[in-house]
Design a protein around this motif. Structure first.
Motif, PDB file in Angstrom:
ATOM      1  N   HIS B 226       0.857  -1.197   0.000  1.00  0.00           N
ATOM      2  CA  HIS B 226       0.000   0.000   0.000  1.00  0.00           C
ATOM      3  C   HIS B 226       0.891   1.243   0.000  1.00  0.00           C
ATOM      4  CE1 HIS B 226      -3.737  -2.243   0.846  1.00  0.00           C
ATOM      5  NE2 HIS B 226      -2.930  -3.069   1.472  1.00  0.00           N
ATOM      6  N   HIS B 229      -0.456   4.809   0.575  1.00  0.00           N
ATOM      7  CA  HIS B 229      -1.455   5.038   1.617  1.00  0.00           C
ATOM      8  C   HIS B 229      -0.938   4.753   3.026  1.00  0.00           C
ATOM      9  CE1 HIS B 229      -4.167   5.366  -1.743  1.00  0.00           C
ATOM     10  NE2 HIS B 229      -3.752   4.199  -2.168  1.00  0.00           N
ATOM     11  N   TRP B 328      -9.730   6.315   2.554  1.00  0.00           N
ATOM     12  CA  TRP B 328      -9.831   5.471   1.359  1.00  0.00           C
ATOM     13  C   TRP B 328      -8.861   4.301   1.467  1.00  0.00           C
ATOM     14  CZ3 TRP B 328      -7.173   3.582  -2.861  1.00  0.00           C
ATOM     15  CH2 TRP B 328      -7.935   3.243  -3.985  1.00  0.00           C
ATOM     16  N   ALA B 331     -10.055   1.883   4.041  1.00  0.00           N
ATOM     17  CA  ALA B 331     -11.218   1.114   3.576  1.00  0.00           C
ATOM     18  C   ALA B 331     -10.771   0.023   2.618  1.00  0.00           C
ATOM     19  CB  ALA B 331     -12.198   2.047   2.879  1.00  0.00           C
ATOM     20  N   VAL B 332      -9.853   0.370   1.722  1.00  0.00           N
ATOM     21  CA  VAL B 332      -9.353  -0.619   0.765  1.00  0.00           C
ATOM     22  C   VAL B 332      -8.686  -1.770   1.493  1.00  0.00           C
ATOM     23  CG1 VAL B 332      -7.522  -1.006  -0.912  1.00  0.00           C
ATOM     24  CG2 VAL B 332      -9.111   0.887  -1.220  1.00  0.00           C
ATOM     25  N   GLN B 335     -10.991  -4.162   3.299  1.00  0.00           N
ATOM     26  CA  GLN B 335     -11.938  -4.962   2.514  1.00  0.00           C
ATOM     27  C   GLN B 335     -11.265  -5.944   1.573  1.00  0.00           C
ATOM     28  OE1 GLN B 335     -15.211  -2.819   0.633  1.00  0.00           O
ATOM     29  NE2 GLN B 335     -14.954  -1.172   2.114  1.00  0.00           N
ATOM     30  N   THR B 336      -9.956  -5.912   1.466  1.00  0.00           N
ATOM     31  CA  THR B 336      -9.289  -6.759   0.472  1.00  0.00           C
ATOM     32  C   THR B 336      -8.461  -7.844   1.150  1.00  0.00           C
ATOM     33  OG1 THR B 336      -7.514  -5.142   0.457  1.00  0.00           O
ATOM     34  CG2 THR B 336      -9.127  -5.010  -1.321  1.00  0.00           C
ATOM     35  N   GLN B 337      -8.131  -8.853   0.356  1.00  0.00           N
ATOM     36  CA  GLN B 337      -7.226  -9.897   0.850  1.00  0.00           C
ATOM     37  C   GLN B 337      -5.803  -9.482   0.538  1.00  0.00           C
ATOM     38  OE1 GLN B 337      -7.988 -13.784  -0.716  1.00  0.00           O
ATOM     39  NE2 GLN B 337      -6.027 -14.572  -0.003  1.00  0.00           N
ATOM     40  N   ARG B 665     -19.577  -2.771   5.622  1.00  0.00           N
ATOM     41  CA  ARG B 665     -18.502  -2.277   4.749  1.00  0.00           C
ATOM     42  C   ARG B 665     -18.564  -0.757   4.688  1.00  0.00           C
ATOM     43  NH1 ARG B 665     -18.764  -5.769  -0.636  1.00  0.00           N
ATOM     44  NH2 ARG B 665     -16.525  -5.951  -0.389  1.00  0.00           N
ATOM     45  N   PRO B 667     -18.178   2.172   2.118  1.00  0.00           N
ATOM     46  CA  PRO B 667     -18.064   2.437   0.680  1.00  0.00           C
ATOM     47  C   PRO B 667     -16.933   3.419   0.373  1.00  0.00           C
ATOM     48  CG  PRO B 667     -20.065   3.397   1.586  1.00  0.00           C
ATOM     49  CD  PRO B 667     -19.504   2.493   2.633  1.00  0.00           C
ATOM     50  N   LEU B 668     -16.226   3.130  -0.699  1.00  0.00           N
ATOM     51  CA  LEU B 668     -15.084   3.969  -1.063  1.00  0.00           C
ATOM     52  C   LEU B 668     -15.522   5.396  -1.344  1.00  0.00           C
ATOM     53  CD1 LEU B 668     -12.956   1.614  -3.295  1.00  0.00           C
ATOM     54  CD2 LEU B 668     -12.816   2.042  -0.864  1.00  0.00           C
TER      55      LEU B 668
END
Lengths: 754, 754
Positions: B226, B229, B328, B331-332, B335-337, B665, B667-668
């Motif tokens: 990342h 970020h 952002w 959040a990413v 929510q991601t693997q 969740r 939302p982006l």
């Protein structure tokens, strides 16, 4: 009740059929004239352009005169097994390679099980004479089955222990397989070259906006919410009508060619036809002029339609293929929720371009739920009405009922051989025929449900197909009270003979028939003699076909279920299943190497389905065994049996948690790795150009690029080819707009082409 | 069987109790001396520093001499209802406001239902005399219930239609409520000020690495995956032992204060105590010296331990709070693997700092699954053994059994009043007592399961609590065959009287008792008189308490279930439930405004649970009605009833798809919006400083910041306060390292403080 004798007859018939098929295949495949039927894969890959002929005589172009080659007519089998797996993956894709592993899995599971079952259980079962003393009619098969063990006997402990043993073995093999396949998939994804779908996400249900067009909307949304990653997008058009026209034109074109060839053959008389129904009546016209006119009309329509589609905003769906600068960006977008309202801006990985099922992209998202509902209801009714024919077939299984139904047949039926034939052969084949046209129905239904990729469609209808294969294992006369495993438990052993015949018909002869490819053979030769003018036509004339996951997989699953259910009950069934798996493995390996041409590459996305279904079969078998033993007053064993399904479910959940993510999500680490690698390798890569038209609806690519070609392009070096080809024909939009929209000029240039 | 008379007695008793409570409350609350017990919330918010006294006399500091205020002793009720919801949200947080909505939901659902049931169903039920003619013992209540309708009568159609009506009404209300709450949550998240958890993700199961320390590992991983970020990270320490020591020190400190006060009061004799068990024996020592020494020893231990924790790598868990530059990015990441292996680098949203349950963060991730398993088994056994007392209580419900059990009591019991008392009152209260200590057990179990946030813990044990409330609705004598809804169906109406009494005891008197806060009152005054020296001590002495979602919610759910089950069967139950909801709504609203102090803010994350449980209750009620009607030979109605649960489930799935994502969740779009806004508002914001120590284990914050204070800080302006405070005490790591690790000097500076 079928006796061993009947089984013998059936076995003989089936083995003979199988051999006949193999022989015919061996004969036909070495005829140069059939080369394109039996080796299309090599032609498509461009590794083979003309039949390999040893003699140079004219005749030898069509017939193989080398007699030596006839002697060793089974030498394709070892040949099929020679190619190592990595090479196979390069050659035919991961899907095919993993698909073969399913058959191999069958061998791995049932080989050892059969061994143990035969050394331990058959003796245990045989060493009783319950059936003699019971008044029941029984066949010799049943003497080897569990039903031969006296009620309440302690011998049931053997079956119990073996049930545990078999379960653990199956789970062990399944786990290892899952592990391997997951690794293969990740390695494949990591190692294969750049593909558009790695960068692209399909966005659906774009909310309507009064001020902005879809393309603006999409662009703005992603420029705002994925500022550093958004690259471009490709709108989705509803071009179904257009593609219909194109297909129709193709059909008519074929007829035109046909008549032109005919005319060329004898220039004396121009071919003519009647315009009426099937050319049976109506006024007689000149065929060539007639079809030429139609073709022209269609071409005009196509241009008009194409113009309409690209100009009319109504034909733009509220969906788009959004491409990102990096795999990382795409992975993020595909895995996250975009907007406040969870039913809009839905993102999912875009399927491979050739995997997209364009018709369904035109379905408004809101209808999908409704369609699902309807499909579910239809499915229910289909199941219901499908039971009836199957039930009839089942009743055919025992000769008595026939004699009752059609007494006048009695004399004929009573003939020893015919009797055996009916007993051992008919039921299987009749059932097979019933099941033949199932996949088509199911495929239609899944299409109706609106899946947007071929792979998903096939996986879906495979699942549905399963629902029909399973009932087969529950004798249908008992369907109604089948909630009570007792009823089934009792009848399971008695049905063994029926399934043995079914396996031989469907499994042995069926598979052997697969390799002969009669239908493609005939069609090819017809086309070849009537339509083919150029080499290209010949290319198109050959139909390699595909694995057909949706038809093949349920069949395999049925055999897994049968094997697991009967492993403890009637082990005699196992060898038949093993033979099937072995035969199928060899045959399909050969077909995948030489014949089939994969439509898409899903990187073995189907494995979790396969896994979960084998586990389900395992649980079903355990429950049935429980029901069976409960009738045998071996109830003290029930608690022990109860734990088995629980353990199995735990096993499944473990596997799901551990391996499934590898099949549904794309880890950011991977994505980042590939991105960095790529940036290092080719810094100044024109990704935008590469992705520009990857997701253009096929009908907007002109006719001369047939699907097969564009596919094979993807296989070789998609990037360059795609770009070269499309840049030639499509003028990209003014740079400020990230998305490429079909512009009129390109449409016209389409139409201006001869 | 309890008669209307018994119910009357019970009602009288309960109403009197309730009124007694209210009266006592009215008296006590206006005494200035109790001000901190009944208005702690205002003190915590700093809006109130000393009791509002009207008279200035000394006495009036402790006793309210204004007689007028005694006359209007219920005026707190309107006062409680005055504050509008938005203000309430500002005042007490969204959780509290939404929690109140659950009670209001009850009113919304059952109000109209009761109306219709009484106008339509009671007459229909009453206008029969089945029960007279049947030999059964029955109460007058039953005459108003469905059991009074003759078998196979067509009047059941009324119940059927109403069942449909009630279902649709309930679903409608539920949907609207879900919609509103989701909107409230999103608005709250969008509008509330910057919070550390918006930027932070909790990473667990960091795979061990031979070469790198955890902190390096985390930093590198996120810098790589990342890059744009990642901001910083905070390691997780296993400081459980340390916090134990700190707590012990606090306890001893209290004793020390106690004796010091005592000594101050009469300086003639120094207080002394025996060192033995409970100070009963052992040699007598000077209390103050004794405790002073202990305190000193503990302080030394604490310093040692703190040093150990911060220096020893063993105490660093393979987990970290990773903070990002933007919402952002967080959040990413959440929510991601992240990695190839789905069981490592697990990311989830970090809970609010004050919501973190630190003890469980120290649990190695691998043990969690095992713990879950053990907890499940324990849960099963708990349920099993809990049935026994409940069953006993149930048997108490009918007087006959007592007389059988204890015949010598017969004369006493036969006394009219006592009989009614036992009949109508005892069972409920006994059961209540049994249920009282359940939440504690369940909370322990959920803690054992290893949830890492208080909110999750409470939600979890609420779910578990439900499992115990539900069986109450199935009469326990029938528990065994309760699979067959028939058995229950029959007994449901007969149990109505029992539940009415239960509602009155638990619902009416219980809620009224809640407002009196006897326990905190007593404790406060004890502390006040013995321990309090400074104002700060007094601050700590008051215990505002919290809503206690885990105890309250299952109770509410029980009432929803009872109401829905009996709405069609015995509508007479409904008024009692409505009274409960109304009363509870007022009382809890008052408590939330004046008393409770929320521990954390989960932004109504619990609503999906509430929703799904009401739906479940709805389905249960439908199934029970089905069972009941099937015994009434109204079988022609069964298919119609069958469809109801199906429809309800469809409804649930719709709601899940439509609204639940808003709760799980982020939302982006939202994230991006807030980021952009923030960047615009305060360009040069020191986010790193803000996040630096947000997720430091509380024990590393020195003693003088009590929890309550640091919490209230979060409420006011977390950013500044947090930064100022911590920057004073903690020296951040050398800048190159993004993560802040406790360094020795800060530890020492901790220990050097007086």
């Amino acid at each position: 009740m079928a006796t061993l004798n009947d089984i013998g007859v059936a076995a003989a018939i089936n083995i003979l059929t199988a051999f006949a098929f193999f022989l015919a295949f061996a004969m036909l495949r070495i005829q140069p004239v059939n080369d394109r039927v039996y080796f299309p894969k090599w032609y498509i890959k461009g590794l083979r352009s003309s039949p390999l002929v040893n003699g140079s005589a004219f005749a030898s172009k069509f017939v193989n005169l080398d007699l030596r080659s006839y002697t060793r007519f089974l030498n394709w089998m070892p040949a099929a097994l020679q190619m190592p797996e990595p090479e196979l993956i390069d050659h035919a894709g991961l899907d095919s390679a993993v698909y073969l592993r399913i058959y191999f899995l069958g061998l791995k599971i049932f080989g050892p099980i059969a061994l143990i079952a035969f050394t331990v259980m058959i003796p245990v079962n045989w060493s009783n004479n319950t059936l003699e003393h019971s008044g029941l009619t029984y066949s010799d098969i049943d003497k080897l089955s569990i039903s031969n063990i006296p009620i309440g006997s302690h011998k049931f402990w053997t079956h119990l222990v073996l049930a545990y043993g078999f379960t653990f073995w199956t789970c062990y093999v399944l786990k290892r397989e899952y592990e391997i396949v997951a690794a293969m998939r990740l390695h494949f994804l990591a190692s294969d070259q750049r593909r558009p779908d790695q960068f692209t996400v399909l966005v659906r249900n774009v909310p309507p906006d009064p001020d902005e067009s879809i393309t603006e909307l999409v662009q703005h949304f992603f420029l705002v919410n994925h500022p550093h990653h958004y690259l471009s997008h490709q709108l989705v058009y509803n071009a179904n009508k257009l593609s219909e026209l194109v297909n129709e034109k193709k059909k008519i074109q074929n007829w035109l060619d046909f008549y032109q060839n005919k005319y060329k053959r004898n220039p004396l008389k121009r071919p003519s036809l009647k315009t009426g129904f099937l050319g049976l009546w109506g006024n007689r016209v000149d065929a060539i002029d007639f079809y030429t006119s139609i073709v022209e009309r269609l071409s005009r329509d196509i241009c008009g339609e194409r113009e309409k589609v690209s100009s009319n905003t109504k034909s733009i769906m509220p969906a788009a293929f959004v491409s990102f600068k990096t795999r990382w960006g795409a992975a993020v977008c595909a895995q996250t929720q975009q907007s406040r309202n969870p039913t809009t801006w839905l993102t999912e990985w875009a399927p491979e371009p050739r995997d997209v099922y364009w018709e369904n992209l035109a379905i408004p998202f809101v209808f999908l739920t409704i369609r699902r509902l309807i499909a579910a209801i239809a499915f229910f009714f289909l199941t219901f009405f499908f039971m009836i024919p199957i039930a009839i077939v089942q009743s055919l299984a025992n000769i008595e009922s026939i004699e009752k139904a059609l007494p006048f047949l009695k004399p004929i039926i009573e003939v020893k051989f015919i009797k055996s034939f009916i007993q051992g052969f008919l039921p299987g084949i009749a059932l097979k025929i019933f099941l033949l046209f199932l996949p088509t129905i199911l495929m239609m239904m899944s299409k109706f449900e609106g899946f947007i990729s071929l792979s998903a469609l096939e996986r879906r209808s495979a699942i549905a197909g399963l629902a029909y294969d399973h009932p087969l294992c529950l004798p249908l006369p008992y369907m109604a009270p089948c909630r009570i495993p007792k009823t089934i438990g009792v009848s399971i052993p008695m049905k063994a003979t029926f399934f043995i015949t079914y396996i031989m018909v469907d499994g042995w002869a069926g598979v052997a028939g697969e390799i002969l490819r009669l239908k493609p053979l005939i069609i090819y030769h017809l086309k070849n003699s009537f339509l083919v003018k150029t080499e290209k036509d010949r290319e198109e004339a050959m139909d390699p076909g595909t694995i057909g996951f949706n038809t093949g997989e349920p069949q395999i699953q049925l055999y897994f279920l049968l094997g697991l259910v009967y492993a403890v009950v009637t082990p005699i069934l196992l060898p038949f299943i093993i033979v099937f798996f072995a035969l199928a493995y060899v045959v399909y390996r050969h077909q995948i190497i030489n014949v089939y041409h994969q439509e898409y590459e899903s990187a073995a996305a189907f494995w979790p389905d396969v896994h979960v279904r084998v586990v389900a079969a395992l649980i079903v078998s355990q429950l049935l065994l429980m029901g069976l033993l409960s009738t045998k007053e071996a109830s003290q064993s029930t608690p022990l049996l109860m734990t088995l399904p629980v353990l199995t479910i735990c096993f499944h959940r473990f596997c799901k948690g551990r391996y499934e993510p590898a099949f549904v999500r794309y880890p950011l680490q991977e994505a980042m790795m590939k991105d960095t690698l790529e940036r290092a390798k080719e810094a100044n890569l024109n990704l935008k150009g590469f992705l520009q038209n990857a997701y253009i609806h096929p009908v907007f690519k002109s006719a001369d690029e047939s699907d097969s070609e564009s596919e094979s392009e993807w296989e070789r070096s998609p990037a360059l080819v795609a770009t070269k080809r499309t840049s030639k024909r499509f003028t990209p939009m003014p740079s400020k707009d990230g998305g490429s929209v079909l512009s009129l000029d390109q449409v016209n240039d389409e139409c201006l082409k001869p």
